[in-house]
Structures are given as C-alpha cells and as structure tokens.
Scaffold this active site. Structure first.
Site, PDB file in Angstrom:
ATOM      1  N   HIS A 212      21.151   9.451  14.798  1.00 18.41           N
ATOM      2  CA  HIS A 212      21.528  10.857  14.170  1.00 18.41           C
ATOM      3  C   HIS A 212      21.822  11.854  15.042  1.00 18.41           C
ATOM      4  O   HIS A 212      22.752  12.880  14.597  1.00 18.41           O
ATOM      5  CB  HIS A 212      20.310  11.033  13.315  1.00 18.41           C
ATOM      6  CG  HIS A 212      20.328  10.508  12.050  1.00 18.41           C
ATOM      7  ND1 HIS A 212      19.526  10.596  10.750  1.00 18.41           N
ATOM      8  CD2 HIS A 212      20.719   9.262  11.662  1.00 18.41           C
ATOM      9  CE1 HIS A 212      19.781   9.747  10.049  1.00 18.41           C
ATOM     10  NE2 HIS A 212      20.414   8.766  10.456  1.00 18.41           N
ATOM     11  N   SER A 216      27.497   8.107  13.254  1.00 18.25           N
ATOM     12  CA  SER A 216      27.733   6.556  13.342  1.00 18.25           C
ATOM     13  C   SER A 216      29.234   6.372  13.844  1.00 18.25           C
ATOM     14  O   SER A 216      29.996   7.477  13.606  1.00 18.25           O
ATOM     15  CB  SER A 216      27.806   6.127  11.783  1.00 18.25           C
ATOM     16  OG  SER A 216      26.387   5.874  11.395  1.00 18.25           O
ATOM     17  N   LYS A 240      25.549   1.812  -1.474  1.00 18.44           N
ATOM     18  CA  LYS A 240      26.108   0.654  -0.983  1.00 18.44           C
ATOM     19  C   LYS A 240      25.006  -0.056  -0.105  1.00 18.44           C
ATOM     20  O   LYS A 240      24.995  -1.233  -0.295  1.00 18.44           O
ATOM     21  CB  LYS A 240      27.021   1.169   0.115  1.00 18.44           C
ATOM     22  CG  LYS A 240      28.114   0.215   0.424  1.00 18.44           C
ATOM     23  CD  LYS A 240      29.087   0.814   1.530  1.00 18.44           C
ATOM     24  CE  LYS A 240      29.946  -0.346   1.959  1.00 18.44           C
ATOM     25  NZ  LYS A 240      31.200   0.182   2.463  1.00 18.44           N
ATOM     26  N   ASP A 241      24.141   0.594   0.254  1.00 17.76           N
ATOM     27  CA  ASP A 241      23.084  -0.171   1.190  1.00 17.76           C
ATOM     28  C   ASP A 241      22.111  -0.815   0.251  1.00 17.76           C
ATOM     29  O   ASP A 241      21.784  -1.854   0.284  1.00 17.76           O
ATOM     30  CB  ASP A 241      22.073   0.711   1.856  1.00 17.76           C
ATOM     31  CG  ASP A 241      22.549   1.118   3.355  1.00 17.76           C
ATOM     32  OD1 ASP A 241      23.577   0.622   3.724  1.00 17.76           O
ATOM     33  OD2 ASP A 241      21.984   2.011   3.804  1.00 17.76           O
ATOM     34  N   GLU A 284      12.909 -21.971  17.726  1.00 19.62           N
ATOM     35  CA  GLU A 284      13.374 -21.625  16.435  1.00 19.62           C
ATOM     36  C   GLU A 284      14.771 -21.589  16.892  1.00 19.62           C
ATOM     37  O   GLU A 284      15.683 -21.148  17.765  1.00 19.62           O
ATOM     38  CB  GLU A 284      12.776 -20.485  16.129  1.00 19.62           C
ATOM     39  CG  GLU A 284      11.416 -20.401  15.701  1.00 19.62           C
ATOM     40  CD  GLU A 284      11.271 -20.905  14.245  1.00 19.62           C
ATOM     41  OE1 GLU A 284      11.329 -22.328  13.904  1.00 19.62           O
ATOM     42  OE2 GLU A 284      11.030 -20.297  13.308  1.00 19.62           O
TER      43      GLU A 284
HETATM   44  C1  HEM Z   1      14.823  -3.934  14.314  1.00 19.45           C
HETATM   45  C2  HEM Z   1      16.170  -3.814  14.477  1.00 19.45           C
HETATM   46  C3  HEM Z   1      17.066  -3.049  14.230  1.00 19.45           C
HETATM   47  C4  HEM Z   1      17.048  -1.959  13.235  1.00 19.45           C
HETATM   48  C5  HEM Z   1      16.033  -1.778  11.984  1.00 19.45           C
HETATM   49  C6  HEM Z   1      18.346  -1.344  13.445  1.00 19.45           C
HETATM   50  C7  HEM Z   1      18.743  -0.178  12.583  1.00 19.45           C
HETATM   51  C8  HEM Z   1      19.818   0.412  12.432  1.00 19.45           C
HETATM   52  C9  HEM Z   1      20.473   1.547  11.530  1.00 19.45           C
HETATM   53  C10 HEM Z   1      19.809   1.641  10.335  1.00 19.45           C
HETATM   54  C11 HEM Z   1      21.592   1.726  12.007  1.00 19.45           C
HETATM   55  C12 HEM Z   1      22.600   2.635  11.340  1.00 19.45           C
HETATM   56  C13 HEM Z   1      23.327   1.715  10.167  1.00 19.45           C
HETATM   57  C14 HEM Z   1      24.333   0.787  10.726  1.00 19.45           C
HETATM   58  O1  HEM Z   1      24.990   1.160  11.798  1.00 19.45           O
HETATM   59  O2  HEM Z   1      24.388  -0.392  10.542  1.00 19.45           O
HETATM   60  C15 HEM Z   1      21.919   1.449  13.488  1.00 19.45           C
HETATM   61  C16 HEM Z   1      22.959   1.475  13.848  1.00 19.45           C
HETATM   62  C17 HEM Z   1      23.261   0.781  15.338  1.00 19.45           C
HETATM   63  N1  HEM Z   1      22.248  -0.112  15.952  1.00 19.45           N
HETATM   64 FE1  HEM Z   1      20.628  -0.747  15.314  1.00 19.45          FE
HETATM   65  N2  HEM Z   1      19.012  -1.748  14.495  1.00 19.45           N
HETATM   66  C18 HEM Z   1      18.402  -2.627  14.832  1.00 19.45           C
HETATM   67  C19 HEM Z   1      18.637  -3.434  16.126  1.00 19.45           C
HETATM   68  C20 HEM Z   1      19.704  -3.059  16.987  1.00 19.45           C
HETATM   69  C21 HEM Z   1      19.941  -3.940  18.039  1.00 19.45           C
HETATM   70  C22 HEM Z   1      19.455  -5.285  18.542  1.00 19.45           C
HETATM   71  C23 HEM Z   1      21.290  -3.371  18.609  1.00 19.45           C
HETATM   72  C24 HEM Z   1      22.078  -3.764  19.888  1.00 19.45           C
HETATM   73  C25 HEM Z   1      21.629  -4.593  20.820  1.00 19.45           C
HETATM   74  C26 HEM Z   1      21.482  -2.242  17.822  1.00 19.45           C
HETATM   75  C27 HEM Z   1      22.737  -1.394  18.040  1.00 19.45           C
HETATM   76  C28 HEM Z   1      22.953  -0.427  17.052  1.00 19.45           C
HETATM   77  C29 HEM Z   1      24.251   0.665  17.206  1.00 19.45           C
HETATM   78  C30 HEM Z   1      25.090   0.509  18.568  1.00 19.45           C
HETATM   79  C31 HEM Z   1      24.411   1.341  15.982  1.00 19.45           C
HETATM   80  C32 HEM Z   1      25.357   2.369  15.724  1.00 19.45           C
HETATM   81  C33 HEM Z   1      26.473   1.674  15.082  1.00 19.45           C
HETATM   82  C34 HEM Z   1      27.558   2.225  14.516  1.00 19.45           C
HETATM   83  O3  HEM Z   1      27.458   3.505  14.555  1.00 19.45           O
HETATM   84  O4  HEM Z   1      28.853   1.573  14.771  1.00 19.45           O
HETATM   85  N3  HEM Z   1      20.509  -2.257  16.721  1.00 19.45           N
HETATM   86  N4  HEM Z   1      20.820   0.427  13.659  1.00 19.45           N
END
Ligand code: HEM
Length: 403
Positions: A212, A216, A240-241, A284
């Site tokens: 935030h 994004s 959408k979500d 797994e």
């Molecule tokens: C429990 C695991 C995770 C949760 C709950 C989570 C949650 C989220 C959410 C809600 C967003 C905003 C929606 C979206 O862009 O899809 C987000 C964005 C992002 N997440 Fe995660 N995430 C997780 C794991 C990860 C992992 C493992 C990575 C990378 C190694 C990662 C990298 C990113 C990045 C780079 C964004 C920004 C994406 C963009 O704006 O294009 N996340 N995450």
C-alpha cells in the site's frame, strides 16, 4: 478521509483508535490500477488459503496427539470417529497444495510483470521470506501424521544439516533433540508448525503495508499517473476477488471431494517404521523442483548450498535484472526466456519425483545449471546486451482506451 458516525461510542473509539478509517482506506477507497488482469487475484487467494489453514489447523490440533506412539492413530481417529474430522483434515491437506499453487502463480506473475523492480524490492523480499516460512511450516506439518514419508522425509531433510563442516553433526542432534528423529523431534515440529503460521500472518501484514506504500504494479508495468488510471478497490476489485475466490473454491472442491489423496503419497498411510526405508523417499509435490536441485549436485554440501541458493537468488533478483522496463509485455526477448524458465521449473519438478539414477540425474544437472544461468547470467549480462524493448504507452488509461 477519517470516518464519521452519529454513534457516540463508535466515534469515541474511532477518534482514539481509527480502525474503521484504516479498513475504509485499505478495502474501500484504495486506488488500484484499472487494468489489472486475473493474475492479480492470487494475492488475495493466498490470503484466503492462509486463513483457512490456520482455522482448520487449530481444529485439528484439538484432536491430534504429538507423540510417536499415538500420532498416527490420532489422525486415523480424526478421519473415522471425530465428527466431520475427515472434512477438516482433507481441507487442511488439500488447501496446503492450493496455497502453494496460488503462491507459485503469484510469484510467476511477479516475475513476468517485473513486480520485484523498484520501488517494490522490499515488498518482493518480504514475499520471499513468506515463501521460506511456508516451506518450513509445510515440511513440519507433513511430519505430524507420523507415516512412513513423514518419518523418512524428516530424516532426510534434517540430515542435510550434517553436511555443514565441523558443527554439522552437532546441529542435527540439536534439531532432533536426541540421536535420531524421535518423540522430541515430533513434539517440537508440532510446536513450530502451530507457531509459524502466525509469524507468516505478521509478515503478510508487512507485505500489505509495503504494497500500500508503493501501490500495485499492473500488466503494463507503468506507474499510475492520476485518477484516470485507477479504480477504487470497492466495488471493482472486491467483486473481482470474490469471483476469483468462487472459481478457486470450485477447483478446490473437485480435489477435496473427488480426489482428496491425489496430491499425497500412499506411503504416508503406513505408520512410521524406523527399521524399513521406503523404496523412494519423495517430498510433497511443491518441494520437488528444489529437491531435484538438491540431488543434482553429487556432493552433499554442494547440493544443500544449491538448494538454498535457488531461493537466496530471489532475494537479490531486483538488482540482477537491470532492465528499466518492468513488464515482459514490452520485453520481447525476456518474455521468451520467462516461458523457458517456467518450463525448466516444471521439468525440475518432474525430475524431483523420479529416482536419482540414470538420465534423470544428468537432466537435473542441466536444468539446475539453467535455473542459475537465468538469474545470474541471462538477466544481468545477456539481456541488456541483446534486448531492444518496445515503446511504452504514455499512460494506463490511454492504453486501456486504445485496446
Ligand atoms: C502467504 C503468502 C502471500 C500472501 C497472502 C500475499 C498477498 C499479497 C496480496 C494480497 C497482494 C496484492 C494483490 C496481488 O497483487 O495479487 C500481493 C502483492 C504482491 N506480492 Fe504477495 N503474498 C504472498 C506471498 C508472496 C510471495 C511468496 C511473493 C514473492 C516471492 C510475493 C510478492 C508480491 C509482489 C511483488 C506483489 C506486488 C504485485 C504487483 O503489484 O504487481 N508475495 N501479495
């Protein structure tokens, strides 16, 4: 904008602890790029999976017994005698897989659209920390039913630490709490398996705060320049979500109700037996690519370094990829290599499930070398020399209107 209400009690609390205003800001008026595709659903899906794992896990813990003589039978009892125990356990087992599916797609989306690049480096690195914590949690969870794969998986993976020079053996004894994988090991794995998901929640909160702060990314990889480029979170992305969640739950239910053991290994329905090693010890499915990298290196220490290196390299990725252009949409060469990288990862997964013999070993070695080549040579050295990116649109709304 701070929240105002006629209810005096709510307003009194709100003036001192602005929870409603914060929720309103993050889930209501928060500006999102207007051109996000369905690949942006997987963050919220991962969040849903995390909550489901915690809720079902807590219920399972109420009937599970972390003792080597009772663990296997306590799980069988959950499956047969506890009211809806089978359902809760199957949700927990299958959602673990779906959690990894969501997170792998989430990571791949980030790789394709360059979401790890400035200013989102820390957001990405927090994601990598979450990924590591997820792997540790899933590994320890798999040990708890105390089946053959639980026991032998725990033995193989904990033994890896013995490869560390001088102190390795001592570390393994310390991890086990004894001289083999035994009751103290099972007990501490249970304690940590219960604890780590809450640490993951804390890191996810930081992940969202970072998100935030920098907002994004989007399929074009260019910044939002004003209100004409964005939509409010509510109602556009809430709906959408939710739609994405519906589709996700349909796919999940298909496995849950028709093939609940498809993603598991039958040997884990045999009680752990320290005197009989299974023919093939496999983790797994979601660990298989890393398992293939581990076994590709003939030297034990080398294999461990390669396996951890495969994740460590993700931490420095924002500085390895030197292109100023984020999205592969405008990177004709990077785009091809993204798909090769993805196929190579799937191939590593296939190899991780095969016995370490014959051509499988050679293929694992080639695929492992390619994995590191992608990050350490292709992105920082070769692509900047050969790639001419396409011209970027001047703004999101201009590109959206044009298409
Ligand atoms: C429990 C695991 C995770 C949760 C709950 C989570 C949650 C989220 C959410 C809600 C967003 C905003 C929606 C979206 O862009 O899809 C987000 C964005 C992002 N997440 Fe995660 N995430 C997780 C794991 C990860 C992992 C493992 C990575 C990378 C190694 C990662 C990298 C990113 C990045 C780079 C964004 C920004 C994406 C963009 O704006 O294009 N996340 N995450």
């Amino acid at each position: 904008m701070s929240f105002k209400t006629n209810n005096k009690v709510v307003q009194w609390v709100e003036d001192r602890l602005p929870l409603i205003s914060m929720g309103h800001h993050t889930l209501y008026e928060y500006p999102m790029p207007k051109n996000l595709n369905y690949l942006w659903n997987f963050g919220s899906l991962a969040g849903f999976a995390l909550v489901t794992m915690i809720v079902t896990g807590i219920i399972l813990a109420m009937q599970y017994t972390p003792h080597v003589d009772l663990a296997f039978n306590s799980v069988e009892r959950i499956m047969r005698d506890v009211n809806n125990g089978w359902l809760i356990r199957y949700i927990h087992m299958n959602m673990a897989s779906f959690f990894f599916i969501a997170v792998y797609i989430h990571i791949m989306r980030g790789l394709y659209y360059g979401s790890y690049k400035a200013p989102r480096e820390l957001l990405w690195q927090l994601g990598v920390v979450i990924f590591l914590l997820m792997m540790a949690t899933a590994f320890m969870g798999y040990v708890l039913p105390w089946g053959q794969m639980s026991f032998w998986g725990a033995t193989v993976i904990t033994n890896l630490f013995s490869a560390i020079p001088i102190v390795g053996e001592n570390i393994v004894t310390w991890l086990w709490g004894g001289f083999s994988v035994d009751n103290p090991t099972l007990n501490r794995f249970f304690a940590l398996h219960y604890l780590l998901p809450f640490i993951i929640v804390a890191v996810v909160v930081l992940h969202i705060v970072a998100l935030h702060t920098v907002t994004s990314n989007n399929p074009l990889g260019i910044d939002m320049k004003g209100p004409q480029d964005s939509l409010t979170f509510q109602p556009y992305y809430t709906i959408k979500d939710l739609f994405g969640l519906g589709v996700f739950l349909m796919a999940f239910s298909a496995f849950l109700f028709w093939a609940p053991n498809y993603m598991g290994h039958p040997d884990n329905y045999i009680p752990a037996n320290p005197l009989s090693t299974p023919a093939h010890i496999v983790p797994e499915w979601y660990f298989l690519p890393f398992y293939a990298i581990l076994r590709a290196v003939p030297d034990k220490l080398g294999g461990v370094i390669a396996m951890f290196g495969a994740i460590a390299v993700l931490f420095v990725l924002p500085w390895l990829d030197r292109s100023k252009i984020r999205s592969c949409k405008f990177r004709p060469v990077a785009r091809i290599f993204f798909w090769i990288f993805l196929l190579n990862g799937l191939f590593l997964g296939y190899l991780g499930g095969k016995p370490a013999e014959g051509w499988y070993v050679v293929a694992s070695q080639i695929a492992t070398v390619y994995y590191f080549f992608h990050f350490l040579i292709l992105l920082p050295v070769i692509l900047p020399m050969i790639e001419r990116p396409r011209e970027l649109p001047s703004s999101i709304h201009e590109a959206v209107l044009k298409s």
